[in-house]
Design a protein around this motif. Structure first.
Motif, mmCIF file in Angstrom:
data_model
loop_
_atom_site.group_PDB
_atom_site.id
_atom_site.type_symbol
_atom_site.label_atom_id
_atom_site.label_comp_id
_atom_site.label_asym_id
_atom_site.label_seq_id
_atom_site.Cartn_x
_atom_site.Cartn_y
_atom_site.Cartn_z
ATOM 1 N N VAL A 140 0.859 -1.175 0.000
ATOM 2 C CA VAL A 140 0.000 0.000 0.000
ATOM 3 C C VAL A 140 0.897 1.227 0.000
ATOM 4 C CG1 VAL A 140 -1.750 1.303 1.273
ATOM 5 C CG2 VAL A 140 -1.810 -1.193 1.283
ATOM 6 N N VAL A 141 0.572 2.207 -0.841
ATOM 7 C CA VAL A 141 1.289 3.476 -0.861
ATOM 8 C C VAL A 141 0.513 4.485 -0.023
ATOM 9 C CG1 VAL A 141 2.177 5.360 -2.278
ATOM 10 C CG2 VAL A 141 2.213 3.013 -3.154
ATOM 11 N N LEU A 142 1.191 5.064 0.954
ATOM 12 C CA LEU A 142 0.561 6.008 1.876
ATOM 13 C C LEU A 142 1.295 7.335 1.854
ATOM 14 C CD1 LEU A 142 -0.797 5.474 5.418
ATOM 15 C CD2 LEU A 142 1.067 7.092 5.125
ATOM 16 N N PHE A 143 0.565 8.432 1.721
ATOM 17 C CA PHE A 143 1.098 9.778 1.890
ATOM 18 C C PHE A 143 0.548 10.317 3.205
ATOM 19 C CE2 PHE A 143 1.988 11.433 -2.701
ATOM 20 C CZ PHE A 143 2.828 10.359 -2.928
ATOM 21 N N SER A 144 1.423 10.830 4.067
ATOM 22 C CA SER A 144 0.979 11.305 5.372
ATOM 23 C C SER A 144 1.659 12.607 5.741
ATOM 24 C CB SER A 144 1.281 10.259 6.452
ATOM 25 O OG SER A 144 0.998 10.757 7.745
#
Length: 236
Positions: A11-15
């Protein structure tokens, strides 16, 4: 014979930065251990993430300041039906370990600490820095503070205190706690405190991706909520 292709789900997550400590220290490892799903995480201030979205980047999940979600939904970046509030955090001040901690318990005391600082570090792109700019204007000390300030384009302001560029760091409390060698003086007084809520959502591109949905649910589960609290955040 060639090596088999690695098909491990991810999963690619931007935070935003506020949740980085909890995510990297505890949550990601617990999630991957439980599910076998890897996480490709990218951390930036919310305003920088908005710029990346505008440039066409599309992660599977975003964690940003809640007020930013309306525009992301309008632009087709996220699925608004998947929004999950996660945490709130306030703004505070940090100093280098071993340094004197100024009194910031009242608005006059905070004003005095900011005026007397050799230099105050704040993030120009972060929610805390944007609010801090408005606060020093309200307090009537903007010119005085700006004359000696250490503004950072983005990142953790505690680094500027640790390396000696500034003696006070202003940022979200959880972001101050992220930097080794920094001692948190405390939060801003209630009268001038600014709480920011952060929420997670699936991108439209990942609305039907089971791995992304699993992470979204985990981010709001008991393991994650306990990790948020330990990192200085308040679980919603």
């Amino acid at each position: 014979m060639s090596n088999p292709i690695d098909t491990k789900p991810s999963v690619v997550l931007f935070s935003g930065l506020a949740t980085q400590k909890a995510l990297e220290a505890e949550i990601f490892a617990a999630f991957t251990t439980e599910t076998g799903i890897a996480i490709d995480a990218h951390f930036d201030p919310t305003t920088e993430l908005q710029r990346r979205f505008a440039a066409g980047e599309r992660p599977d999940i975003v964690i940003v300041a809640t007020p930013a979600l309306a525009s992301l939904a309008a632009d087709g970046v996220i699925d608004p039906s998947t929004v999950v509030p996660l945490v709130t955090t306030g703004i505070g001040i940090g100093v280098a370990d071993g340094a004197d901690k100024p009194d910031i318990s009242t608005v006059p005391a905070l004003t005095s600490a900011l005026r007397n600082a050799r230099s105050v570090a704040y993030s120009q792109a972060g929610q805390s820095g944007i609010y801090f700019r408005t606060l020093i204007e309200r307090l009537g000390i903007a010119a005085e503070v700006d004359a000696r300030a250490t503004p950072l384009a983005k990142g953790f302001t505690g680094v500027a205190v640790r390396d000696g560029r500034a003696d006070l760091a202003v940022q979200q409390l959880s972001e101050l706690a992220f930097v080794p060698g920094i001692a948190i003086v405390g939060p801003f007084p209630d009268e001038v405190q600014h709480l920011t809520e952060f929420a997670a959502a699936l991108s439209n591109a990942a609305a039907a991706k089971p791995e992304a949905l699993a992470l979204l649910e985990f981010l709001n589960g008991d393991v994650a909520r306990a990790a948020y609290e330990r990192s200085g955040l308040r679980a919603v």
